[in-house]
Write a protein that holds these residues in place. Sequence first.
Motif, PDB file in Angstrom:
ATOM      1  N   ASP A  54       3.730  -5.737  -9.622  1.00 33.96           N
ATOM      2  CA  ASP A  54       2.365  -5.780  -9.918  1.00 33.96           C
ATOM      3  C   ASP A  54       1.579  -6.652  -8.924  1.00 33.96           C
ATOM      4  O   ASP A  54       0.487  -6.790  -9.107  1.00 33.96           O
ATOM      5  CB  ASP A  54       2.312  -5.901 -11.362  1.00 33.96           C
ATOM      6  CG  ASP A  54       2.601  -4.579 -12.119  1.00 33.96           C
ATOM      7  OD1 ASP A  54       1.997  -3.677 -11.565  1.00 33.96           O
ATOM      8  OD2 ASP A  54       3.254  -4.631 -13.137  1.00 33.96           O
ATOM      9  N   ASN A  55       2.407  -7.616  -8.450  1.00 36.64           N
ATOM     10  CA  ASN A  55       1.807  -8.739  -7.681  1.00 36.64           C
ATOM     11  C   ASN A  55       2.828  -9.174  -6.492  1.00 36.64           C
ATOM     12  O   ASN A  55       4.043  -8.555  -6.323  1.00 36.64           O
ATOM     13  CB  ASN A  55       1.648 -10.110  -8.471  1.00 36.64           C
ATOM     14  CG  ASN A  55       2.890 -10.403  -9.199  1.00 36.64           C
ATOM     15  OD1 ASN A  55       3.937 -10.939  -8.520  1.00 36.64           O
ATOM     16  ND2 ASN A  55       2.780 -10.567 -10.506  1.00 36.64           N
ATOM     17  N   LEU A  56       2.324 -10.076  -5.527  1.00 31.82           N
ATOM     18  CA  LEU A  56       3.237 -10.359  -4.306  1.00 31.82           C
ATOM     19  C   LEU A  56       3.971 -11.630  -4.275  1.00 31.82           C
ATOM     20  O   LEU A  56       4.381 -12.124  -3.552  1.00 31.82           O
ATOM     21  CB  LEU A  56       2.459 -10.420  -3.130  1.00 31.82           C
ATOM     22  CG  LEU A  56       1.443  -9.122  -2.874  1.00 31.82           C
ATOM     23  CD1 LEU A  56       0.407  -9.269  -1.584  1.00 31.82           C
ATOM     24  CD2 LEU A  56       2.518  -8.129  -2.637  1.00 31.82           C
ATOM     25  N   ASN A  57       4.366 -12.021  -5.653  1.00 30.48           N
ATOM     26  CA  ASN A  57       5.016 -13.034  -5.942  1.00 30.48           C
ATOM     27  C   ASN A  57       6.337 -13.056  -5.787  1.00 30.48           C
ATOM     28  O   ASN A  57       7.336 -13.281  -6.699  1.00 30.48           O
ATOM     29  CB  ASN A  57       4.583 -13.917  -7.416  1.00 30.48           C
ATOM     30  CG  ASN A  57       3.225 -14.377  -7.236  1.00 30.48           C
ATOM     31  OD1 ASN A  57       2.649 -14.580  -6.193  1.00 30.48           O
ATOM     32  ND2 ASN A  57       2.742 -14.296  -8.430  1.00 30.48           N
ATOM     33  N   ARG A  58       6.831 -12.516  -4.733  1.00 29.88           N
ATOM     34  CA  ARG A  58       8.461 -12.106  -4.496  1.00 29.88           C
ATOM     35  C   ARG A  58       8.873 -12.603  -3.269  1.00 29.88           C
ATOM     36  O   ARG A  58       7.919 -12.833  -2.349  1.00 29.88           O
ATOM     37  CB  ARG A  58       8.569 -10.591  -4.608  1.00 29.88           C
ATOM     38  CG  ARG A  58       8.197  -9.923  -5.869  1.00 29.88           C
ATOM     39  CD  ARG A  58       9.304 -10.264  -6.981  1.00 29.88           C
ATOM     40  NE  ARG A  58       8.877  -9.544  -8.159  1.00 29.88           N
ATOM     41  CZ  ARG A  58       9.619  -8.645  -8.739  1.00 29.88           C
ATOM     42  NH1 ARG A  58      10.898  -8.300  -8.285  1.00 29.88           N
ATOM     43  NH2 ARG A  58       9.470  -8.187  -9.941  1.00 29.88           N
TER      44      ARG A  58
ATOM     45  N   ASP B  19       0.836  -1.559  -4.589  1.00 29.36           N
ATOM     46  CA  ASP B  19      -0.534  -0.804  -4.191  1.00 29.36           C
ATOM     47  C   ASP B  19      -1.578  -1.461  -5.252  1.00 29.36           C
ATOM     48  O   ASP B  19      -0.871  -1.862  -6.422  1.00 29.36           O
ATOM     49  CB  ASP B  19      -0.288   0.772  -4.361  1.00 29.36           C
ATOM     50  CG  ASP B  19      -1.284   1.540  -3.417  1.00 29.36           C
ATOM     51  OD1 ASP B  19      -0.852   2.230  -2.478  1.00 29.36           O
ATOM     52  OD2 ASP B  19      -2.445   1.592  -4.000  1.00 29.36           O
ATOM     53  N   LYS B  20      -2.668  -1.422  -4.809  1.00 28.22           N
ATOM     54  CA  LYS B  20      -3.534  -2.154  -5.608  1.00 28.22           C
ATOM     55  C   LYS B  20      -4.139  -0.858  -6.584  1.00 28.22           C
ATOM     56  O   LYS B  20      -4.792  -1.392  -7.691  1.00 28.22           O
ATOM     57  CB  LYS B  20      -4.905  -2.505  -4.810  1.00 28.22           C
ATOM     58  CG  LYS B  20      -5.598  -1.205  -4.171  1.00 28.22           C
ATOM     59  CD  LYS B  20      -6.797  -2.009  -3.358  1.00 28.22           C
ATOM     60  CE  LYS B  20      -8.029  -0.796  -3.028  1.00 28.22           C
ATOM     61  NZ  LYS B  20      -9.235  -1.320  -2.389  1.00 28.22           N
ATOM     62  N   ASN B  21      -3.788   0.354  -6.238  1.00 31.72           N
ATOM     63  CA  ASN B  21      -4.120   1.431  -7.313  1.00 31.72           C
ATOM     64  C   ASN B  21      -2.744   1.474  -8.400  1.00 31.72           C
ATOM     65  O   ASN B  21      -1.804   2.184  -7.934  1.00 31.72           O
ATOM     66  CB  ASN B  21      -4.092   2.807  -6.498  1.00 31.72           C
ATOM     67  CG  ASN B  21      -4.374   3.896  -7.328  1.00 31.72           C
ATOM     68  OD1 ASN B  21      -4.265   3.852  -8.917  1.00 31.72           O
ATOM     69  ND2 ASN B  21      -4.707   4.923  -7.046  1.00 31.72           N
ATOM     70  N   LYS B  22      -3.090   0.806  -9.455  1.00 31.24           N
ATOM     71  CA  LYS B  22      -2.086   0.787 -10.546  1.00 31.24           C
ATOM     72  C   LYS B  22      -1.707   1.779 -10.939  1.00 31.24           C
ATOM     73  O   LYS B  22      -0.761   2.131 -11.802  1.00 31.24           O
ATOM     74  CB  LYS B  22      -2.533  -0.316 -11.442  1.00 31.24           C
ATOM     75  CG  LYS B  22      -2.710  -1.790 -10.785  1.00 31.24           C
ATOM     76  CD  LYS B  22      -1.588  -2.415 -10.145  1.00 31.24           C
ATOM     77  CE  LYS B  22      -1.831  -3.759  -9.589  1.00 31.24           C
ATOM     78  NZ  LYS B  22      -1.267  -3.936  -8.351  1.00 31.24           N
ATOM     79  N   ARG B  23      -2.468   3.044 -10.880  1.00 27.80           N
ATOM     80  CA  ARG B  23      -2.217   4.285 -11.388  1.00 27.80           C
ATOM     81  C   ARG B  23      -1.208   4.860 -11.018  1.00 27.80           C
ATOM     82  O   ARG B  23      -0.397   5.698 -11.348  1.00 27.80           O
ATOM     83  CB  ARG B  23      -3.209   5.237 -11.411  1.00 27.80           C
ATOM     84  CG  ARG B  23      -4.504   4.759 -12.240  1.00 27.80           C
ATOM     85  CD  ARG B  23      -5.756   5.557 -12.274  1.00 27.80           C
ATOM     86  NE  ARG B  23      -6.408   5.564 -10.943  1.00 27.80           N
ATOM     87  CZ  ARG B  23      -7.239   6.006 -10.372  1.00 27.80           C
ATOM     88  NH1 ARG B  23      -7.860   6.825 -10.907  1.00 27.80           N
ATOM     89  NH2 ARG B  23      -7.678   5.901  -8.896  1.00 27.80           N
ATOM     90  N   LEU B  24      -0.527   4.356  -9.741  1.00 24.55           N
ATOM     91  CA  LEU B  24       0.359   4.862  -8.920  1.00 24.55           C
ATOM     92  C   LEU B  24       1.591   4.495  -9.589  1.00 24.55           C
ATOM     93  O   LEU B  24       3.066   5.004  -9.207  1.00 24.55           O
ATOM     94  CB  LEU B  24       0.387   4.618  -7.629  1.00 24.55           C
ATOM     95  CG  LEU B  24      -0.639   5.395  -6.911  1.00 24.55           C
ATOM     96  CD1 LEU B  24      -0.667   4.772  -5.416  1.00 24.55           C
ATOM     97  CD2 LEU B  24      -0.267   6.681  -6.476  1.00 24.55           C
ATOM     98  N   LYS B  25       1.770   3.347 -10.467  1.00 22.46           N
ATOM     99  CA  LYS B  25       3.107   2.703 -11.189  1.00 22.46           C
ATOM    100  C   LYS B  25       4.026   3.658 -11.610  1.00 22.46           C
ATOM    101  O   LYS B  25       5.204   4.023 -11.421  1.00 22.46           O
ATOM    102  CB  LYS B  25       2.549   1.584 -11.912  1.00 22.46           C
ATOM    103  CG  LYS B  25       3.694   0.833 -12.686  1.00 22.46           C
ATOM    104  CD  LYS B  25       3.155  -0.035 -13.593  1.00 22.46           C
ATOM    105  CE  LYS B  25       4.057  -0.937 -14.097  1.00 22.46           C
ATOM    106  NZ  LYS B  25       3.852  -1.892 -14.659  1.00 22.46           N
TER     107      LYS B  25
ATOM    108  N   GLY C 194       0.880  -1.362  -0.090  1.00 22.55           N
ATOM    109  CA  GLY C 194      -0.019   0.042  -0.050  1.00 22.55           C
ATOM    110  C   GLY C 194       0.876   1.239   0.009  1.00 22.55           C
ATOM    111  O   GLY C 194       0.709   1.960   0.696  1.00 22.55           O
ATOM    112  N   CYS C 195       1.843   1.133  -0.835  1.00 22.58           N
ATOM    113  CA  CYS C 195       2.854   2.275  -0.550  1.00 22.58           C
ATOM    114  C   CYS C 195       2.479   3.933  -1.031  1.00 22.58           C
ATOM    115  O   CYS C 195       2.953   4.554  -0.854  1.00 22.58           O
ATOM    116  CB  CYS C 195       3.965   1.852  -1.762  1.00 22.58           C
ATOM    117  SG  CYS C 195       3.634   1.927  -3.511  1.00 22.58           S
TER     118      CYS C 195
END
Length: 99
Positions: free
Chosen positions: A64-68, A41-47, A19-20
């Motif tokens: 874009d996902n938590l697979n890290r 962050d779920k708000n991808k517009r912040l990318k 939630g950066c």
Amino acid sequence: HSKFIHHLPKKKNLILDFGCGNGSFNSKINSKKIKKIFMYDKNKRLKFYIKNKYINNPKVEWIDNLNRTFNIVLINSAIQYLTIKQYKALMLFFFRKKV
């Protein structure tokens, strides 16, 4: 940030900023305790904003996902927006990953 960094283990940590938002870290953050900060962050517009803010800092990466893999999760200003059900699911997810 210096207080946060002070509490980190003395190794190269992989940090998830969950939630950066617009990014709470200084764009020039450079500590030997931090190997990488993953911004999510779920708000991808912040990318685009995050990528521009930290363009000169190779330690910061938008994901874009938590697979890290990460060993520290920072939930700075996101937890108050979660329902109890979402919070429990998130904690179960993190503990299964052994964060």
